[in-house]
Scaffold this active site. Structure first.
Site, PDB file in Angstrom:
ATOM      1  N   GLU A 213     -16.077   7.768  -2.218  1.00  0.00           N
ATOM      2  CA  GLU A 213     -14.903   7.810  -1.352  1.00  0.00           C
ATOM      3  C   GLU A 213     -14.504   9.270  -1.103  1.00  0.00           C
ATOM      4  O   GLU A 213     -13.475   9.526  -0.507  1.00  0.00           O
ATOM      5  CB  GLU A 213     -13.758   7.014  -1.950  1.00  0.00           C
ATOM      6  CG  GLU A 213     -13.280   7.500  -3.292  1.00  0.00           C
ATOM      7  CD  GLU A 213     -11.997   6.814  -3.703  1.00  0.00           C
ATOM      8  OE1 GLU A 213     -12.057   6.022  -4.635  1.00  0.00           O
ATOM      9  OE2 GLU A 213     -10.948   7.080  -3.105  1.00  0.00           O
TER      10      GLU A 213
ATOM     11  N   CYS B  87     -12.606   3.050  -5.037  1.00  0.00           N
ATOM     12  CA  CYS B  87     -13.364   3.060  -6.293  1.00  0.00           C
ATOM     13  C   CYS B  87     -14.232   1.830  -6.476  1.00  0.00           C
ATOM     14  O   CYS B  87     -15.025   1.771  -7.415  1.00  0.00           O
ATOM     15  CB  CYS B  87     -12.407   3.165  -7.479  1.00  0.00           C
ATOM     16  SG  CYS B  87     -11.398   4.618  -7.418  1.00  0.00           S
TER      17      CYS B  87
ATOM     18  N   THR C 173      -4.986  13.249 -13.161  1.00  0.00           N
ATOM     19  CA  THR C 173      -6.015  12.201 -13.224  1.00  0.00           C
ATOM     20  C   THR C 173      -7.275  12.582 -12.451  1.00  0.00           C
ATOM     21  O   THR C 173      -8.134  11.732 -12.220  1.00  0.00           O
ATOM     22  CB  THR C 173      -5.471  10.853 -12.697  1.00  0.00           C
ATOM     23  OG1 THR C 173      -5.224  10.962 -11.291  1.00  0.00           O
ATOM     24  CG2 THR C 173      -4.192  10.452 -13.405  1.00  0.00           C
TER      25      THR C 173
ATOM     26  N   SER D   2       0.314   1.706  -6.952  1.00  0.00           N
ATOM     27  CA  SER D   2      -1.126   1.521  -7.217  1.00  0.00           C
ATOM     28  C   SER D   2      -1.357   0.893  -8.585  1.00  0.00           C
ATOM     29  O   SER D   2      -2.235   0.042  -8.752  1.00  0.00           O
ATOM     30  CB  SER D   2      -1.892   2.848  -7.079  1.00  0.00           C
ATOM     31  OG  SER D   2      -1.626   3.714  -8.164  1.00  0.00           O
TER      32      SER D   2
ATOM     33  N   HIS E 271     -12.208  -0.410 -14.639  1.00  0.00           N
ATOM     34  CA  HIS E 271     -12.111   0.839 -13.883  1.00  0.00           C
ATOM     35  C   HIS E 271     -11.016   1.689 -14.530  1.00  0.00           C
ATOM     36  O   HIS E 271      -9.924   1.182 -14.805  1.00  0.00           O
ATOM     37  CB  HIS E 271     -11.764   0.532 -12.421  1.00  0.00           C
ATOM     38  CG  HIS E 271     -11.302   1.744 -11.660  1.00  0.00           C
ATOM     39  ND1 HIS E 271     -12.086   2.872 -11.566  1.00  0.00           N
ATOM     40  CD2 HIS E 271     -10.145   2.022 -11.005  1.00  0.00           C
ATOM     41  CE1 HIS E 271     -11.422   3.789 -10.864  1.00  0.00           C
ATOM     42  NE2 HIS E 271     -10.251   3.306 -10.521  1.00  0.00           N
TER      43      HIS E 271
ATOM     44  N   LYS F  84      -3.466  -1.109 -19.947  1.00  0.00           N
ATOM     45  CA  LYS F  84      -2.491  -1.918 -19.191  1.00  0.00           C
ATOM     46  C   LYS F  84      -3.179  -3.155 -18.623  1.00  0.00           C
ATOM     47  O   LYS F  84      -2.649  -4.262 -18.658  1.00  0.00           O
ATOM     48  CB  LYS F  84      -1.909  -1.091 -18.028  1.00  0.00           C
ATOM     49  CG  LYS F  84      -0.974   0.046 -18.422  1.00  0.00           C
ATOM     50  CD  LYS F  84      -0.558   0.801 -17.153  1.00  0.00           C
ATOM     51  CE  LYS F  84       0.167   2.106 -17.449  1.00  0.00           C
ATOM     52  NZ  LYS F  84       1.526   1.933 -17.923  1.00  0.00           N
TER      53      LYS F  84
ATOM     54  N   ASN G  21     -10.801  10.832 -13.595  1.00  0.00           N
ATOM     55  CA  ASN G  21     -11.200   9.777 -12.659  1.00  0.00           C
ATOM     56  C   ASN G  21     -12.420  10.239 -11.864  1.00  0.00           C
ATOM     57  O   ASN G  21     -12.428  11.337 -11.302  1.00  0.00           O
ATOM     58  CB  ASN G  21     -10.046   9.453 -11.697  1.00  0.00           C
ATOM     59  CG  ASN G  21     -10.255   8.119 -10.992  1.00  0.00           C
ATOM     60  OD1 ASN G  21     -11.311   7.489 -11.123  1.00  0.00           O
ATOM     61  ND2 ASN G  21      -9.243   7.677 -10.252  1.00  0.00           N
TER      62      ASN G  21
ATOM     63  N   SER H 127      -8.627   0.867  -4.604  1.00  0.00           N
ATOM     64  CA  SER H 127      -7.354   0.805  -3.890  1.00  0.00           C
ATOM     65  C   SER H 127      -7.550   0.345  -2.459  1.00  0.00           C
ATOM     66  O   SER H 127      -8.603   0.543  -1.861  1.00  0.00           O
ATOM     67  CB  SER H 127      -6.697   2.188  -3.891  1.00  0.00           C
ATOM     68  OG  SER H 127      -6.128   2.442  -5.142  1.00  0.00           O
TER      69      SER H 127
HETATM   70  P1  HMG Z   1       3.742  10.062 -13.387  1.00  0.00           P
HETATM   71  O1  HMG Z   1       4.956   9.636 -12.625  1.00  0.00           O
HETATM   72  O2  HMG Z   1       3.491  11.509 -13.472  1.00  0.00           O
HETATM   73  O3  HMG Z   1       3.782   9.577 -14.881  1.00  0.00           O
HETATM   74  O4  HMG Z   1       2.493   9.365 -12.724  1.00  0.00           O
HETATM   75  P2  HMG Z   1       4.770   8.520 -15.590  1.00  0.00           P
HETATM   76  O5  HMG Z   1       6.158   9.022 -15.599  1.00  0.00           O
HETATM   77  O6  HMG Z   1       4.480   7.155 -15.029  1.00  0.00           O
HETATM   78  O7  HMG Z   1       4.170   8.630 -17.064  1.00  0.00           O
HETATM   79  C1  HMG Z   1       2.882   8.202 -17.344  1.00  0.00           C
HETATM   80  C2  HMG Z   1       2.888   7.578 -18.739  1.00  0.00           C
HETATM   81  O8  HMG Z   1       3.108   8.619 -19.690  1.00  0.00           O
HETATM   82  C3  HMG Z   1       4.033   6.569 -18.927  1.00  0.00           C
HETATM   83  O9  HMG Z   1       3.499   5.513 -19.712  1.00  0.00           O
HETATM   84  C4  HMG Z   1       5.049   7.360 -19.734  1.00  0.00           C
HETATM   85  O10 HMG Z   1       5.901   6.548 -20.519  1.00  0.00           O
HETATM   86  C5  HMG Z   1       4.131   8.207 -20.591  1.00  0.00           C
HETATM   87  P3  HMG Z   1       3.734   3.988 -19.256  1.00  0.00           P
HETATM   88  O11 HMG Z   1       5.181   3.774 -19.235  1.00  0.00           O
HETATM   89  O12 HMG Z   1       3.141   3.875 -17.877  1.00  0.00           O
HETATM   90  O13 HMG Z   1       2.979   3.221 -20.273  1.00  0.00           O
HETATM   91  N1  HMG Z   1       4.762   9.415 -21.154  1.00  0.00           N
HETATM   92  C6  HMG Z   1       4.531   9.851 -22.414  1.00  0.00           C
HETATM   93  N2  HMG Z   1       3.791   9.343 -23.413  1.00  0.00           N
HETATM   94  C7  HMG Z   1       3.751  10.022 -24.593  1.00  0.00           C
HETATM   95  N3  HMG Z   1       4.440  11.178 -24.798  1.00  0.00           N
HETATM   96  C8  HMG Z   1       5.208  11.721 -23.813  1.00  0.00           C
HETATM   97  C9  HMG Z   1       5.271  11.043 -22.576  1.00  0.00           C
HETATM   98  N4  HMG Z   1       5.911  11.291 -21.392  1.00  0.00           N
HETATM   99  C10 HMG Z   1       5.575  10.285 -20.527  1.00  0.00           C
HETATM  100  N5  HMG Z   1       5.863  12.862 -24.042  1.00  0.00           N
HETATM  101  C11 HMG Z   1       0.595   8.096 -12.172  1.00  0.00           C
HETATM  102  C12 HMG Z   1       1.487   8.584 -13.312  1.00  0.00           C
HETATM  103  C13 HMG Z   1      -0.522   7.263 -12.751  1.00  0.00           C
HETATM  104  C14 HMG Z   1       1.421   7.229 -11.209  1.00  0.00           C
HETATM  105  C15 HMG Z   1       0.019   9.340 -11.452  1.00  0.00           C
HETATM  106  O14 HMG Z   1      -0.800  10.069 -12.317  1.00  0.00           O
HETATM  107  C16 HMG Z   1      -0.761   8.999 -10.195  1.00  0.00           C
HETATM  108  O15 HMG Z   1      -0.209   8.822  -9.113  1.00  0.00           O
HETATM  109  N6  HMG Z   1      -2.145   8.927 -10.331  1.00  0.00           N
HETATM  110  C17 HMG Z   1      -3.018   8.630  -9.200  1.00  0.00           C
HETATM  111  C18 HMG Z   1      -3.043   7.145  -8.847  1.00  0.00           C
HETATM  112  C19 HMG Z   1      -3.653   6.310  -9.948  1.00  0.00           C
HETATM  113  O16 HMG Z   1      -4.386   6.789 -10.783  1.00  0.00           O
HETATM  114  N7  HMG Z   1      -3.393   4.990  -9.899  1.00  0.00           N
HETATM  115  C20 HMG Z   1      -3.975   4.067 -10.856  1.00  0.00           C
HETATM  116  C21 HMG Z   1      -4.164   2.658 -10.279  1.00  0.00           C
HETATM  117  S1  HMG Z   1      -4.947   2.670  -8.676  1.00  0.00           S
HETATM  118  C22 HMG Z   1      -6.638   2.942  -9.020  1.00  0.00           C
HETATM  119  O17 HMG Z   1      -7.078   2.824 -10.111  1.00  0.00           O
HETATM  120  C23 HMG Z   1      -7.470   3.337  -7.868  1.00  0.00           C
HETATM  121  C24 HMG Z   1      -7.866   4.808  -7.828  1.00  0.00           C
HETATM  122  O18 HMG Z   1      -8.867   5.058  -8.801  1.00  0.00           O
HETATM  123  C25 HMG Z   1      -8.333   5.194  -6.436  1.00  0.00           C
HETATM  124  C26 HMG Z   1      -9.358   4.338  -5.734  1.00  0.00           C
HETATM  125  O19 HMG Z   1      -9.503   3.148  -5.934  1.00  0.00           O
HETATM  126  O20 HMG Z   1      -9.979   4.908  -4.840  1.00  0.00           O
HETATM  127  C27 HMG Z   1      -6.721   5.732  -8.147  1.00  0.00           C
END
Ligand code: HMG
Length: 391
Positions: free
Chosen positions: A81, A113, A154, A203, A235, A244, A278, A310
């Site tokens: 992608e 992906c 990521t 996502s 994935h 999760k 990733n 996605s």
């Molecule tokens: P964010 O807002 O920076 O992070 O974005 P957050 O506030 O959601 O925190 C992440 C986790 O860290 C949370 O855990 C926090 O509690 C924890 P959760 O509640 O989710 O279990 N946390 C801590 N833990 C320990 N000690 C600390 C601490 N502070 C916070 N001190 C987000 C996270 C994944 C949204 C961001 O990185 C993002 O947008 N990533 C890109 C999109 C993505 O990866 N999506 C995944 C699903 S979609 C997919 O898999 C398809 C993809 O591969 C693309 C495709 O298919 O082409 C992405």
């Protein structure tokens, strides 16, 4: 028609640099545990300027051809992608660099992906039609998000190559698949952009819903029972996502998702992704390689595979390792590939990102950095020039 079709060999390649997420956490002003524990990521691969999906795919494919040669390969399917051209298939460059014969079909596949899984199943269908043919499937991606965005932690880059054949030496692709497609805007990349648009929280939620729908379809089509699986592989956009997703699967099946249970079911699948980040289409298959390299014996035990792309498409299916599969793994070489990456400072990484020239148009020459088999040496008149790396 034979049903005994699957992965005869599997190999990965990753990029030149390794960025420690502790450095990124400092710049983002967050605790390092947010990345290490919250996302389950420690290091991310950063591709050198003379690396792209073609050089990564070629480096992975070379390992397969070094063992098996090219006899019988009539098709090369490249899933990505992070494509380099909206028309020409990157598979054609790879066919050329690998020295595959001209009498092959070379095609690029895209669905975020999920593309690698589409390629694997298409390959199996081609082999079912003619069990003498072998298909080279390569999933190759460089995942780059906007600087300073939530997605930046990521990022990653890798390619996984698989040789799909009848009577495979590593794992059989089992016949039942559970499917799910839904038109959602959780992550997408318009052609004029080099980084995706992403609604991160959405996502994650959609991925989890897709797990549930794909599993229910898998059950309805008569797949294995939940308790039949020897392991679970998801994935991994970040490794905590697998936790999760598996919690959701346990919940649907009325089981308790204790931390101990989750670790027992998933930890072995996360070692490579945790250190690479990733790699989009390749990520699920890096998870499978990590599982096979870090588990004693899975012979005859179906491994649940959940592929998510996605947009979105998900597929729940399984592969079953065959007797003697461990003799065909590359655990030591895989660990060395990770260890061989050069550490890169945050400042150098940022400078590379800000000066990235591909996609901007115009002629450009790239410094010789990568040590893998081939490098992108220049783009001239919008034509990409690849050269062997001087040894
Ligand atoms: P964010 O807002 O920076 O992070 O974005 P957050 O506030 O959601 O925190 C992440 C986790 O860290 C949370 O855990 C926090 O509690 C924890 P959760 O509640 O989710 O279990 N946390 C801590 N833990 C320990 N000690 C600390 C601490 N502070 C916070 N001190 C987000 C996270 C994944 C949204 C961001 O990185 C993002 O947008 N990533 C890109 C999109 C993505 O990866 N999506 C995944 C699903 S979609 C997919 O898999 C398809 C993809 O591969 C693309 C495709 O298919 O082409 C992405």
């Amino acid at each position: 028609m034979t049903q005994h079709i699957g992965i005869h060999d599997i190999a990965f390649a990753t990029g030149h640099y390794a960025l420690d997420l502790a450095d990124l956490a400092r710049v983002h002003g967050v605790a390092v545990d947010k990345f290490r524990i919250g996302l389950g990521q420690q290091v991310q691969t950063v591709a050198a300027p003379d690396e792209d999906i073609v050089t990564l795919a070629t480096a992975a494919g070379q390992q397969i051809l070094a063992r098996h040669g090219s006899d019988g390969i009539q098709t090369i399917l490249l899933a990505t992608e992070s494509g380099i051209d909206a028309s020409k298939a990157a598979a054609i460059y790879v066919q050329d660099l690998l020295g595959l014969p001209n009498a092959v079909r070379a095609v690029e596949l895209k669905q975020a992906c999920y593309g690698g899984t589409a390629a694997l199943h298409l390959a199996a269908a081609l082999v079912a039609r003619d069990p003498n043919q072998r298909v080279l499937v390569i999933a190759s991606d460089v995942a780059a998000y906007d600087l300073d965005s939530g997605g930046e932690a990521t990022q990653g880059a890798a390619a996984v190559a698989m040789l799909v054949t009848a009577d495979p030496a590593v794992a059989v692709l089992d016949p039942v698949s559970g499917l799910f497609t839904s038109n959602v805007m959780d992550f997408w990349r318009p052609t004029y952009r080099s980084t995706p648009r992403v609604d991160g929280k959405l996502s994650v939620a959609i991925y989890l819903d897709a797990v549930e729908h794909a599993w229910k379809d898998y059950e309805a089509r008569g797949g294995h029972r939940y308790t039949d699986f020897g392991a679970f592989c998801y994935h991994q956009p970040f490794t905590r996502m697998a936790y999760k997703a598996h919690s959701r699967l346990l919940e649907i099946n009325g089981c308790a998702a204790t931390p101990q249970q989750l670790d027992a079911d998933l930890l072995a699948t996360t070692h490579y992704n945790r250190m690479i980040g990733n790699s989009y289409t390749a990520s699920l298959y890096l998870g499978l390689m990590s599982l096979l390299d870090h588990t004693d014996d899975l012979t005859g035990k179906p491994v649940a595979m959940l592929s998510y792309g996605s947009g979105c498409v998900a597929e729940f299916f399984s592969v079953t390792p065959v007797s003697g599969y461990r003799e065909h793994l590359r655990a030591e070489a895989n660990r060395a590939a990770l260890a061989d990456r050069r550490p890169i400072s945050y400042d150098r990484y940022r400078a590379l990102r800000e000066s990235a020239q591909t996609g901007a148009g115009g002629d450009v020459e790239f410094d010789a950095v990568t040590t893998s088999g081939f490098r992108l040496s220049a783009v001239t008149d919008d034509k990409r020039i690849y050269q062997p790396v001087a040894r």
